[in-house]
Design a protein around this motif. Structure first.
Motif, PDB file in Angstrom:
ATOM      1  N   PHE A 441      11.274  -4.903  19.289  1.00  0.00           N
ATOM      2  CA  PHE A 441      10.896  -3.802  18.635  1.00  0.00           C
ATOM      3  C   PHE A 441      11.014  -4.069  17.023  1.00  0.00           C
ATOM      4  CE2 PHE A 441      11.962  -1.616  22.902  1.00  0.00           C
ATOM      5  CZ  PHE A 441      10.542  -1.126  23.222  1.00  0.00           C
ATOM      6  N   ARG A 442      11.549  -5.210  16.783  1.00  0.00           N
ATOM      7  CA  ARG A 442      11.783  -5.302  15.362  1.00  0.00           C
ATOM      8  C   ARG A 442      10.455  -5.638  14.656  1.00  0.00           C
ATOM      9  NH1 ARG A 442      15.640 -10.286  14.225  1.00  0.00           N
ATOM     10  NH2 ARG A 442      16.978  -8.892  15.504  1.00  0.00           N
ATOM     11  N   ALA A 443      10.286  -4.859  13.390  1.00  0.00           N
ATOM     12  CA  ALA A 443       9.053  -4.995  12.667  1.00  0.00           C
ATOM     13  C   ALA A 443       8.556  -6.686  12.174  1.00  0.00           C
ATOM     14  CB  ALA A 443       9.322  -4.265  11.295  1.00  0.00           C
ATOM     15  N   PHE A 444       7.643  -7.215  12.354  1.00  0.00           N
ATOM     16  CA  PHE A 444       7.099  -8.193  11.726  1.00  0.00           C
ATOM     17  C   PHE A 444       7.274  -9.375  12.806  1.00  0.00           C
ATOM     18  CE2 PHE A 444       7.526  -5.789   7.813  1.00  0.00           C
ATOM     19  CZ  PHE A 444       6.120  -5.601   7.547  1.00  0.00           C
ATOM     20  N   LYS A 448       2.920 -14.097  19.002  1.00  0.00           N
ATOM     21  CA  LYS A 448       1.567 -14.518  18.906  1.00  0.00           C
ATOM     22  C   LYS A 448       1.083 -15.517  17.777  1.00  0.00           C
ATOM     23  CE  LYS A 448       0.606 -10.190  21.406  1.00  0.00           C
ATOM     24  NZ  LYS A 448      -0.287  -9.007  21.618  1.00  0.00           N
ATOM     25  N   GLY A 449       1.852 -15.935  17.078  1.00  0.00           N
ATOM     26  CA  GLY A 449       1.592 -16.864  15.884  1.00  0.00           C
ATOM     27  C   GLY A 449       0.633 -15.989  14.771  1.00  0.00           C
ATOM     28  N   ILE A 450      -0.350 -16.712  14.402  1.00  0.00           N
ATOM     29  CA  ILE A 450      -1.255 -15.987  13.281  1.00  0.00           C
ATOM     30  C   ILE A 450      -2.138 -14.863  13.852  1.00  0.00           C
ATOM     31  CG2 ILE A 450      -1.108 -17.970  11.721  1.00  0.00           C
ATOM     32  CD1 ILE A 450      -3.965 -18.714  12.865  1.00  0.00           C
ATOM     33  N   THR A 451      -2.176 -14.731  15.072  1.00  0.00           N
ATOM     34  CA  THR A 451      -3.274 -13.771  15.619  1.00  0.00           C
ATOM     35  C   THR A 451      -2.403 -12.280  15.899  1.00  0.00           C
ATOM     36  OG1 THR A 451      -2.441 -14.277  17.938  1.00  0.00           O
ATOM     37  CG2 THR A 451      -4.491 -15.509  16.877  1.00  0.00           C
ATOM     38  N   GLY A 452      -1.038 -12.406  15.677  1.00  0.00           N
ATOM     39  CA  GLY A 452      -0.297 -11.146  15.872  1.00  0.00           C
ATOM     40  C   GLY A 452       0.321 -10.708  14.619  1.00  0.00           C
ATOM     41  N   THR A 453       0.562  -9.367  14.393  1.00  0.00           N
ATOM     42  CA  THR A 453       1.236  -8.817  13.166  1.00  0.00           C
ATOM     43  C   THR A 453       2.443  -8.513  13.223  1.00  0.00           C
ATOM     44  OG1 THR A 453       0.529  -6.598  13.651  1.00  0.00           O
ATOM     45  CG2 THR A 453      -1.094  -7.708  12.650  1.00  0.00           C
ATOM     46  N   GLY A 454       3.055  -8.525  14.420  1.00  0.00           N
ATOM     47  CA  GLY A 454       4.650  -8.007  14.470  1.00  0.00           C
ATOM     48  C   GLY A 454       4.703  -6.558  14.254  1.00  0.00           C
ATOM     49  N   LEU A 455       3.651  -5.994  14.318  1.00  0.00           N
ATOM     50  CA  LEU A 455       3.857  -4.376  13.991  1.00  0.00           C
ATOM     51  C   LEU A 455       3.662  -3.541  15.279  1.00  0.00           C
ATOM     52  CD1 LEU A 455       2.058  -4.129  10.832  1.00  0.00           C
ATOM     53  CD2 LEU A 455       4.558  -4.388  11.125  1.00  0.00           C
TER      54      LEU A 455
END
Length: 494
Positions: A441-444, A448-455
């Motif tokens: 649940f941590r931001a960013f 998923k590497g460059i395909t994920g935003t982490g948001l």
């Protein structure tokens, strides 16, 4: 002449005896010095105080000090002045080794020299010095507290109970209004912050109910067009009799943080839409191809009944396209007021968007709904959360298919006793390691590497928290993941 007066047997014998008795009983030490500064008499108290110096009666008080250093003695100047100028002197002095005593000394001229009264004030000096140090320490702490109060990065203020006037505030609180503290003192709460519901909050605090970490939003008098956000805490101030005499306030402005958070949420919405674009295109393309074929068949058909059947089927396919389009348009639409919607409806609207991807990935969907009661919420936001969870489950099963379980039931928040809907999204995918699970649940943070935003999950938790709900996760690497959402039936009340 004897220092105490005429010899025994004279008519003044009684007076001499009374004086001698007085000298012995007094708490002051008494010395008689002749004109040569020789000690001719010491009472019992003086002998007790000066006993560490040894026998001193009959000795010159200066004889143990070199003449060059006599002027440095604390009592030299006063004794000499009393002796030579025949005037009384009074002073305090510290006598070093072997005495280490502070004395209060009074010297008076007499016919034969001077009379010295001295009192041990060492304990008084010690207490005075302790008091002085404590006072200095208290003043230093007060100055430090005042500096912290004045320069604190959060707004601090003190209000009275008479219409909640500002009695005191720090620089940060005054800066909310673009003013100096002295320009705000005396003004009322609602004059400076005409925010609906704020006075009612203060009424609660005045009744003895603290308000802690309350999310406050609205506009201030200096800029009524700017909507701002704070986290505030209000506490009652109690008097000696136990009644509330005032209110303290601590306000942390989070407007910039809130705007950044909203921007991230909007960014994630766009990312979700982007990820869904291929699925939506596929979902629309299939019925459109069918419509094209059906229209051709209807156009070339010789039988009217057959043509009508082709057109009816084409109409159904177009209605499917319209439904997909409608769901897509409202998918991230943020309503300004909450709506009542069931968990089943929320899940169905998400699945309609992902239908093509589900079919292509070979994922089996297992649905079970045991709660038909509607939840009052911002459906666009909650739909975004479910979409994130469904999308993540499909990603976790992208390589070999699997099963996705979507459940809804009634549940209880055992902390508050509030009832609500529980929505479960479970999969048989790759699962998460304990290290990943701790940061999920941590931001960013993304795997998923460059395909994920982490948001996605961070924003999902923020949304559920705003709805007074909970978002929990269980996962084991290689065995799958279970996300559980609890939403109170009245998740949003205004």
């Amino acid at each position: 002449m004897h220092p105490l007066g005429p010899p025994v047997g004279s008519e003044d014998d009684t007076v001499r005896q009374q004086m001698a008795q007085f000298f012995e009983l007094t708490s002051d030490g008494i010395q008689f010095l002749n004109r040569d500064f020789v000690i001719t008499f010491m009472n019992a108290r003086a002998l007790a105080i000066l006993s560490p110096s040894g026998e001193v009666v009959g000795k010159n008080i200066w004889e143990s000090f070199p003449e060059a250093t006599r002027s440095d003695l604390p009592y030299y100047e006063s004794y000499t002045r009393t002796m030579n100028e025949r005037v009384a002197t009074e002073f305090e002095a510290f006598y070093p080794e072997p005495l280490n005593i502070w004395f209060h000394i009074e010297a008076y001229p007499s016919d034969d020299g001077i009379i010295v009264f001295f009192r041990d004030i060492t304990e008084d000096k010690r207490k005075h010095e302790e008091f002085r140090k404590k006072s200095e320490e208290a003043e230093r702490q007060r100055a430090e507290i005042e500096a912290v109060y004045r320069t604190a990065p959060i707004g601090l203020a003190l209000f009275d109970l008479d219409d909640y006037h500002y009695l005191r505030l720090n620089n940060r609180q005054a800066a909310f209004f673009g003013l100096k503290p002295e320009e705000v003192v005396g003004r009322t709460l609602t004059e400076m912050a005409p925010i609906p519901g704020l006075r009612e909050l203060f009424d609660k605090v005045a009744a003895g109910e603290p308000i802690v970490n309350f999310p406050l939003e609205g506009a201030l008098v200096n800029d009524p067009d700017e909507h701002r956000y704070w986290t505030v805490s209000y506490f009652p101030v109690y008097g000696a009799d136990g009644t509330v005499t005032g209110i303290t306030a601590a306000s942390l402005e989070i407007t910039n943080q809130k705007k950044a958070e909203l921007a991230l949420i909007e960014s994630d919405k766009l990312a979700v839409v982007g990820r869904l674009a291929a699925s939506i295109a596929h979902e629309i393309n299939n019925p459109l191809e069918s419509v094209t074929n059906l229209l051709y068949l209807a156009k070339t058909s010789q039988a009217l009944d057959d043509a009508q059947g082709f057109l009816d089927t084409a109409e159904r396919e177009l209605m499917r396209v319209a439904a997909i389009t409608s769901q897509t348009l409202r998918f991230h639409k943020q309503s300004t007021s909450p709506q009542a919607i069931t968990a089943e409806q929320l899940i169905a609207s998400v699945l309609s968007i992902y239908q093509g991807r589900i079919v292509n990935s070979g994922v089996e969907i297992n649905l079970r709904h045991r709660d038909a009661r509607a939840v009052r919420c911002f459906e666009g936001e909650v739909r975004q959360v479910i979409s994130n969870l469904v999308g993540n489950s499909l990603d976790a099963m992208a390589t070999g298919g699997g099963r996705m379980l979507l459940r809804s039931r009634e549940g209880v928040n055992w902390t508050t006793g509030e009832r609500g809907a529980v929505i479960t999204v479970a999969d048989t995918g790759s699962g998460m390691s304990p290290e990943v699970l701790a940061k999920v649940f941590r931001a960013f943070y993304t795997t998923k590497g460059i395909t994920g935003t982490g948001l996605g999950l961070w924003i999902s938790k923020e949304i559920i928290d705003r709805h007074r709900g909970t978002l929990k996760v269980r996962s084991r690497e290689g065995l799958g993941t279970v996300f559980s959402i609890f939403l109170p039936y009245e998740a949003v009340t205004r």
